[in-house]
Design an enzyme around this catalytic site. Structure first.
Site, mmCIF file in Angstrom:
data_model
loop_
_atom_site.group_PDB
_atom_site.id
_atom_site.type_symbol
_atom_site.label_atom_id
_atom_site.label_comp_id
_atom_site.label_asym_id
_atom_site.label_seq_id
_atom_site.Cartn_x
_atom_site.Cartn_y
_atom_site.Cartn_z
ATOM 1 N N THR A 168 0.802 -1.193 0.041
ATOM 2 C CA THR A 168 0.117 0.081 -0.073
ATOM 3 C C THR A 168 0.947 1.249 -0.102
ATOM 4 O OG1 THR A 168 -1.848 -1.125 1.078
ATOM 5 C CG2 THR A 168 -1.784 1.216 1.399
ATOM 6 N N CYS B 229 -9.809 -6.779 1.991
ATOM 7 C CA CYS B 229 -9.549 -5.269 2.382
ATOM 8 C C CYS B 229 -10.781 -4.785 2.211
ATOM 9 C CB CYS B 229 -8.717 -4.591 1.051
ATOM 10 S SG CYS B 229 -6.847 -5.354 1.014
#
Length: 359
Positions: free
Chosen positions: A69, A305
């Site tokens: 990320t 997620c």
């Protein structure tokens, strides 16, 4: 518990744990310190860096990050110009691109077909001179589809744009083409520890820093963990050494799973995909009830997620599924440490529980 959620995270390789332990137990020096203990820690980091780089194209450098990320945020926010990406990208790309759009950066989101593959005609039209960055995922985390990254990278190069590849799910499993300028990878998707990833940056390319305060990684600030680096490095080494055996094992597991899920529909391309990701649907299936009835099996109703968000998968919507079809889909992920008998037993339990819903 039978673990079938490899896209969310993979089991830590025992060898990776062994590589980490000395740096957790007794070797505590900062790898950026100049004394002998610091130099030893630095050496361990550099060995790991070489091991991670061995699975990436030549002509670039590996900069360690806290995860993929951060690597994707750095790559996107550290470049300039209009962005072209794909509707089925991970939220780490789409949300970052949306943030850049709010700052005034032009953004184009390209559609995919029912197979999950990008519309190449639309891509050719969108990737034109003036575009600064093209971002595409190599292997989709929800449906396992492999995008034509090599062709997209060539389009970007012809247009004078940089090409960013999210290789998190494909790293060590699917060949990463040499035409990339930026590549994001993550340790915990390849049997390494959580909390570390990397951004591969082509030689000669400067990416504006996302974090400031020391520049330890040449554009990325922050003290590195030798333990995490060592674990990532060993995991990468094992991916290289065991690649053929891992892929053969995954192929066997895929055959076993699909044979027992006849009558279920596979979401996404069957031919252009990584076979350790099986995303399937059964019309009318109540996935929440299925997960409750099969608590001893770890599987996913979509991307980890997005779990708990209440939204249907943006990836499944992008390939044309209705909300009802998306809500009746599950993802099974398997790999190196999945036992064949356990997989067969788990799928038998899932199928029986699904069939019981219709009675």
């Amino acid at each position: 518990m039978i673990y079938l959620d490899y896209q969310a995270t993979t089991p830590l390789a025992p060898e990776a744990l062994v590589a980490m332990l000395p740096w957790l137990e007794s070797h505590h020096a900062n790898p950026h310190s100049a004394h002998r203990a610091g130099r030893a820690a630095k050496a361990a980091v550099e060995v790991a860096r070489d091991q991670v780089a061995a699975l990436l194209p030549p002509g670039g450098r590996v900069a360690f990050t806290s995860g993929a990320t951060e690597a994707l945020n750095w790559a996107i926010k550290g470049t300039a110009g209009a962005i072209v990406t794909i509707a089925t990208e991970h939220a780490a790309v789409l949300d970052t691109v949306a943030a850049e759009a709010r700052r005034g950066r032009p953004v184009t989101i390209l559609p995919v077909g029912s197979d999950g593959i990008i519309d190449m005609v639309a891509a050719q039209a969108a990737i034109s001179p003036g575009v600064g960055l093209v971002a595409a995922m190599l292997v989709n985390n929800e449906i396992g589809v492999v995008q034509p990254v090599e062709q997209l990278a060539a389009m970007a190069r012809d247009a004078g744009a940089l090409f960013l590849c999210d290789a998190v799910q494909g790293y060590g499993r699917v060949t990463i083409p040499p035409g990339c300028d930026l590549i994001a990878v993550s340790a915990h998707k390849v049997h390494g520890p959580k909390g570390i990833g990397a951004l591969w940056i082509r030689d000669g390319l400067a990416v504006e820093p996302l974090l400031h305060g020391g520049d330890q990684e040449g554009g990325r600030s922050g003290t590195l963990s030798p333990a995490l680096c060592a674990g990532f490095g060993m995991a990468a080494r094992l991916m290289a050494e065991r690649r053929d055996a891992d892929l053969a094992h995954v192929d066997r597991l895929w055959s076993l799973a699909t044979d027992r899920l006849r009558g279920w529909t596979i979401n996404g391309s069957i031919d252009h995909r990584y076979r350790g990701n099986l995303n399937v649907r059964r019309d009318g299936l109540d996935v929440n009830r299925l997960m409750s009835d099969c608590r001893d099996i770890a599987f996913s109703a979509g991307s980890a997620c997005a779990s708990g968000s209440g939204r249907t998968s943006h990836v499944l919507r992008a390939i044309g599924l209705s909300d009802a079809q998306a809500r009746s889909s599950i993802r099974l992920g398997f790999g190196r440490y999945t036992d064949e008998d356990e997989l067969v037993r788990a799928i038998g339990t899932l199928v029986a529980a699904a069939q019981a819903q219709g009675r």
